[in-house]
Design a protein around this motif. Structure first.
Motif, mmCIF file in Angstrom:
data_model
loop_
_atom_site.group_PDB
_atom_site.id
_atom_site.type_symbol
_atom_site.label_atom_id
_atom_site.label_comp_id
_atom_site.label_asym_id
_atom_site.label_seq_id
_atom_site.Cartn_x
_atom_site.Cartn_y
_atom_site.Cartn_z
ATOM 1 N N ALA A 153 0.837 -1.204 0.000
ATOM 2 C CA ALA A 153 0.000 0.000 0.000
ATOM 3 C C ALA A 153 0.871 1.252 0.000
ATOM 4 C CB ALA A 153 -0.921 -0.021 1.215
ATOM 5 N N VAL A 154 1.906 1.237 0.847
ATOM 6 C CA VAL A 154 2.838 2.371 0.896
ATOM 7 C C VAL A 154 3.485 2.574 -0.470
ATOM 8 C CG1 VAL A 154 5.066 3.129 1.812
ATOM 9 C CG2 VAL A 154 3.356 2.162 3.356
ATOM 10 N N ALA A 155 3.952 1.467 -1.048
ATOM 11 C CA ALA A 155 4.660 1.543 -2.320
ATOM 12 C C ALA A 155 3.754 2.092 -3.414
ATOM 13 C CB ALA A 155 5.188 0.163 -2.707
ATOM 14 N N GLU A 156 2.520 1.603 -3.423
ATOM 15 C CA GLU A 156 1.593 2.051 -4.453
ATOM 16 C C GLU A 156 1.349 3.557 -4.327
ATOM 17 O OE1 GLU A 156 -1.675 -0.644 -4.802
ATOM 18 O OE2 GLU A 156 -2.742 0.724 -6.151
ATOM 19 N N ARG A 157 1.147 4.005 -3.083
ATOM 20 C CA ARG A 157 0.889 5.422 -2.856
ATOM 21 C C ARG A 157 2.071 6.269 -3.341
ATOM 22 N NH1 ARG A 157 -0.098 5.279 2.547
ATOM 23 N NH2 ARG A 157 1.786 6.407 3.089
ATOM 24 N N ARG A 158 3.287 5.801 -3.032
ATOM 25 C CA ARG A 158 4.473 6.563 -3.420
ATOM 26 C C ARG A 158 4.653 6.599 -4.934
ATOM 27 N NH1 ARG A 158 5.504 10.146 0.308
ATOM 28 N NH2 ARG A 158 5.627 9.167 2.361
ATOM 29 N N LEU A 159 4.358 5.481 -5.573
ATOM 30 C CA LEU A 159 4.522 5.442 -7.030
ATOM 31 C C LEU A 159 3.500 6.349 -7.708
ATOM 32 C CD1 LEU A 159 5.403 1.680 -7.493
ATOM 33 C CD2 LEU A 159 6.805 3.613 -8.195
ATOM 34 N N VAL A 160 2.299 6.377 -7.164
ATOM 35 C CA VAL A 160 1.288 7.300 -7.695
ATOM 36 C C VAL A 160 1.773 8.742 -7.502
ATOM 37 C CG1 VAL A 160 -1.055 8.176 -7.369
ATOM 38 C CG2 VAL A 160 -0.630 5.707 -7.347
ATOM 39 N N HIS A 161 2.321 8.989 -6.334
ATOM 40 C CA HIS A 161 2.865 10.297 -5.957
ATOM 41 C C HIS A 161 3.849 10.832 -7.006
ATOM 42 C CE1 HIS A 161 4.671 12.743 -2.351
ATOM 43 N NE2 HIS A 161 4.251 13.510 -3.309
ATOM 44 N N VAL A 162 4.739 9.964 -7.505
ATOM 45 C CA VAL A 162 5.741 10.420 -8.483
ATOM 46 C C VAL A 162 5.271 10.203 -9.919
ATOM 47 C CG1 VAL A 162 7.662 10.000 -6.896
ATOM 48 C CG2 VAL A 162 7.000 8.219 -8.530
ATOM 49 N N GLY A 163 4.003 9.858 -10.064
ATOM 50 C CA GLY A 163 3.451 9.736 -11.412
ATOM 51 C C GLY A 163 3.713 8.417 -12.108
ATOM 52 N N LEU A 164 3.939 7.365 -11.327
ATOM 53 C CA LEU A 164 4.170 6.057 -11.944
ATOM 54 C C LEU A 164 3.065 5.067 -11.559
ATOM 55 C CD1 LEU A 164 8.035 5.632 -11.445
ATOM 56 C CD2 LEU A 164 6.837 6.192 -13.555
ATOM 57 N N GLY A 165 1.890 5.607 -11.268
ATOM 58 C CA GLY A 165 0.779 4.760 -10.839
ATOM 59 C C GLY A 165 0.382 3.714 -11.859
ATOM 60 N N THR B 87 9.227 16.430 -10.202
ATOM 61 C CA THR B 87 8.983 15.606 -9.021
ATOM 62 C C THR B 87 9.713 16.171 -7.807
ATOM 63 O OG1 THR B 87 8.841 13.702 -10.490
ATOM 64 C CG2 THR B 87 9.019 13.244 -8.145
ATOM 65 N N MET B 88 10.953 16.603 -8.030
ATOM 66 C CA MET B 88 11.738 17.183 -6.928
ATOM 67 C C MET B 88 11.113 18.492 -6.441
ATOM 68 S SD MET B 88 15.473 16.272 -8.536
ATOM 69 C CE MET B 88 16.443 17.251 -7.396
ATOM 70 N N ARG B 89 10.622 19.267 -7.407
ATOM 71 C CA ARG B 89 9.933 20.519 -7.081
ATOM 72 C C ARG B 89 8.713 20.241 -6.192
ATOM 73 N NH1 ARG B 89 11.226 24.901 -10.965
ATOM 74 N NH2 ARG B 89 12.103 23.356 -12.347
ATOM 75 N N LEU B 90 7.971 19.195 -6.575
ATOM 76 C CA LEU B 90 6.776 18.808 -5.830
ATOM 77 C C LEU B 90 7.122 18.506 -4.373
ATOM 78 C CD1 LEU B 90 3.731 17.844 -5.989
ATOM 79 C CD2 LEU B 90 4.634 15.585 -6.521
ATOM 80 N N LEU B 91 8.219 17.753 -4.190
ATOM 81 C CA LEU B 91 8.650 17.407 -2.830
ATOM 82 C C LEU B 91 8.989 18.661 -2.039
ATOM 83 C CD1 LEU B 91 11.025 14.346 -3.170
ATOM 84 C CD2 LEU B 91 8.610 14.422 -2.575
ATOM 85 N N ALA B 92 9.698 19.581 -2.700
ATOM 86 C CA ALA B 92 10.098 20.815 -2.029
ATOM 87 C C ALA B 92 8.863 21.591 -1.582
ATOM 88 C CB ALA B 92 10.959 21.658 -2.964
ATOM 89 N N GLU B 93 7.868 21.638 -2.469
ATOM 90 C CA GLU B 93 6.627 22.350 -2.123
ATOM 91 C C GLU B 93 5.931 21.708 -0.935
ATOM 92 O OE1 GLU B 93 4.394 22.414 -5.741
ATOM 93 O OE2 GLU B 93 5.903 23.701 -6.707
ATOM 94 N N GLU B 94 6.076 20.381 -0.807
ATOM 95 C CA GLU B 94 5.431 19.677 0.307
ATOM 96 C C GLU B 94 6.202 19.838 1.613
ATOM 97 O OE1 GLU B 94 3.613 16.196 -2.593
ATOM 98 O OE2 GLU B 94 5.275 15.755 -1.237
ATOM 99 N N GLY B 95 7.329 20.549 1.531
ATOM 100 C CA GLY B 95 8.047 20.853 2.759
ATOM 101 C C GLY B 95 9.168 19.891 3.103
ATOM 102 N N MET B 96 9.531 19.000 2.160
ATOM 103 C CA MET B 96 10.630 18.064 2.421
ATOM 104 C C MET B 96 11.945 18.827 2.569
ATOM 105 S SD MET B 96 11.864 15.024 2.788
ATOM 106 C CE MET B 96 10.647 13.798 2.339
#
Lengths: 219, 240
Positions: B115-127, B178-187
């Protein structure tokens, strides 16, 4: 020159030959299982670069690959016998072949490990895996694929050199054939049939190896 | 917080890092730029303990990375890393690539890890690539897979080592997005990069490395607009 073939004595003994063929297959397969475990160990030790034990693995590999397999079998029969250690013919062949397989497979494994980029290890470790986890989950599965066909070849080779068992009194396929042939004096017929049995065994190994590879390696 | 104090690192007699001081606060994105061989990548390898150090100290949330008793396997779970060479595990599907570490390192159940993996892959656009092997993915997709794999461990920090340098030009954008997205999320991110546009737009701080030293560090407006150091100015004039 004239030679009349007499097949009946061979066909009468066919069940014995097939049973001996199974023994050949069994001892070869077992020697492969042991050989793979030992070969993997030898490769890992050799790569670890520990000089104290590296010479031992190098010695093993050199002898296994550069001396006749027959002499390696003799070592386990007459050689150990001279020191009062008497193995049964079955054990002589099993040990000799495992020794031989391990030497060849160690080199295949070493090549396999060398072919995996070290970034795979770094990536695995960066995820928090221990070195052991990284080896078991990431490195070794990839190595097994690389050495899969060399391993199949080694298995074929093992079946064929197990015929040397007849020279140390082991009644595997070749040994059994020799015994039956001398009883009936139909040497040519017996060895011809046996050659066919070897051929079929090897073909079965190669076909099942392809089938397993097709199931196993989906990438 | 990642706190680097007077860090020295050598390969044999070659000193690669000559006294680095650098602090990365929670939620910050810091880009590290500089010529090849200036020690940028080596610094990241030191931060998560993949490389040993010869002097100084690196602390991650107060934990001394190179101290004897430090459990590096545990520490690395908080430091996600993406490498220059795409190194997806070729024998595992995209989903298995991402689910493996959560399962065997964190001890998640098979179902939870999936479930975690699926969520993360969707997150980076590899769903839509869950069951695809890396060999069938483009370089950019493999790099996003690597990002998802690191994220699945739920790290507090992400280290990017020239994540786009080995990519064909047309694939760089998707990874940077994808990296930009992470930065926006506060990583919190340490990004070693040659992508000046990314460094300017996304970073809170930019550090210019020169021959194993931090030549200049400051907000992107300073580094790209009015660098204090002559060396920084010359480097940027060359890459632009």
């Amino acid at each position: 020159m004239e030679y009349t073939f007499h097949w009946r004595p061979v066909f009468n003994r066919l069940p014995d030959l097939l049973e001996a063929g199974l023994i050949t297959l069994e001892v070869s397969a077992l020697s492969m299982v042991i050989g793979i475990a030992l070969g993997l160990g030898l490769a890992l030790i050799r790569m670890s670069g520990n000089p104290a034990i590296a010479w031992f693995t190098i010695g093993w590999i050199e002898i296994a690959r550069n001396t006749p397999a027959l002499l390696q079998l003799f070592f386990f029969s007459f050689g150990l016998g001279a020191y009062g250690i008497h193995l049964t013919p079955y054990m002589v062949v099993l040990c000799g072949m495992a020794f031989n397989n391990a030497g060849y497979l160690a080199e295949s494994f070493r090549g396999g490990f060398a072919a995996i980029p070290d970034t795979q290890m770094k990536a695995a470790r960066s995820l928090g895996m221990t070195a052991t986890q990284a080896y078991l989950r990431i490195i070794i599965p990839q190595v097994l694929r690389i050495v899969y066909y060399p391993m199949t070849n080694q298995m074929v080779w093992a079946v064929l050199i197990s015929s040397l068992g007849m020279l140390v009194g082991f009644h595997e396929l070749a040994g059994e054939t020799q015994r039956q042939a001398f009883r009936s004096f139909r040497l040519f017929e017996f060895f011809l049939v046996t050659a066919v049995i070897y051929y079929v065994i090897v073909k079965i190994i190669i076909l099942s190896s392809r089938l397993i590879a097709w199931r196993l390696f989906r990438y | 917080m990642i706190e680097i104090t007077d860090l020295h690192k050598s390969y044999g007699r070659l000193e690669v890092l000559k006294g680095i001081d650098l602090t990365v606060h929670k939620g910050e994105v810091i880009s590290i730029i500089g010529a090849s061989g200036s020690g940028k990548s080596t610094l990241l390898y030191c931060v998560n303990g993949l490389e040993s150090i010869q002097g100084g100290k690196i602390e991650v949330d107060g934990i001394d990375v190179h101290a004897k008793g430090t459990d590096l396997n545990k520490l690395r779970q908080r430091l996600g890393m993406v490498f220059q060479q795409w190194n997806a595990f070729p024998h595992l599907t995209a989903l298995e690539n991402v689910a493996l570490a959560p399962r065997i390192v964190k001890g998640l159940s098979k179902g939870d890890a999936r479930a975690v993996a699926e969520r993360r892959l969707v997150h980076v656009g590899l769903g839509d690539k869950l069951d695809v092997y890396p060999g069938k993915l483009s370089g950019g997709q493999q790099q996003r897979l690597a990002i998802a794999r690191a994220l699945a461990m739920e790290p507090d920090y992400m280290l990017f080592d020239e994540a786009t340098s080995a990519l064909d030009p047309e694939l760089v954008g998707e990874v940077l997005d994808t990296m930009r997205l992470l930065a926006e999320e506060g990583m919190t991110m340490m990004v070693v990069t040659h992508e000046m546009g990314f460094a300017r737009d996304v970073s809170d701080k930019v550090a210019y490395f020169d021959e194993g030293r931090v030549e200049e560090i400051g907000p992107p407006e300073q580094i790209f607009g009015a660098p204090h150091s002559e060396k920084t100015r010359r480097f940027l004039a060359k890459v632009r």
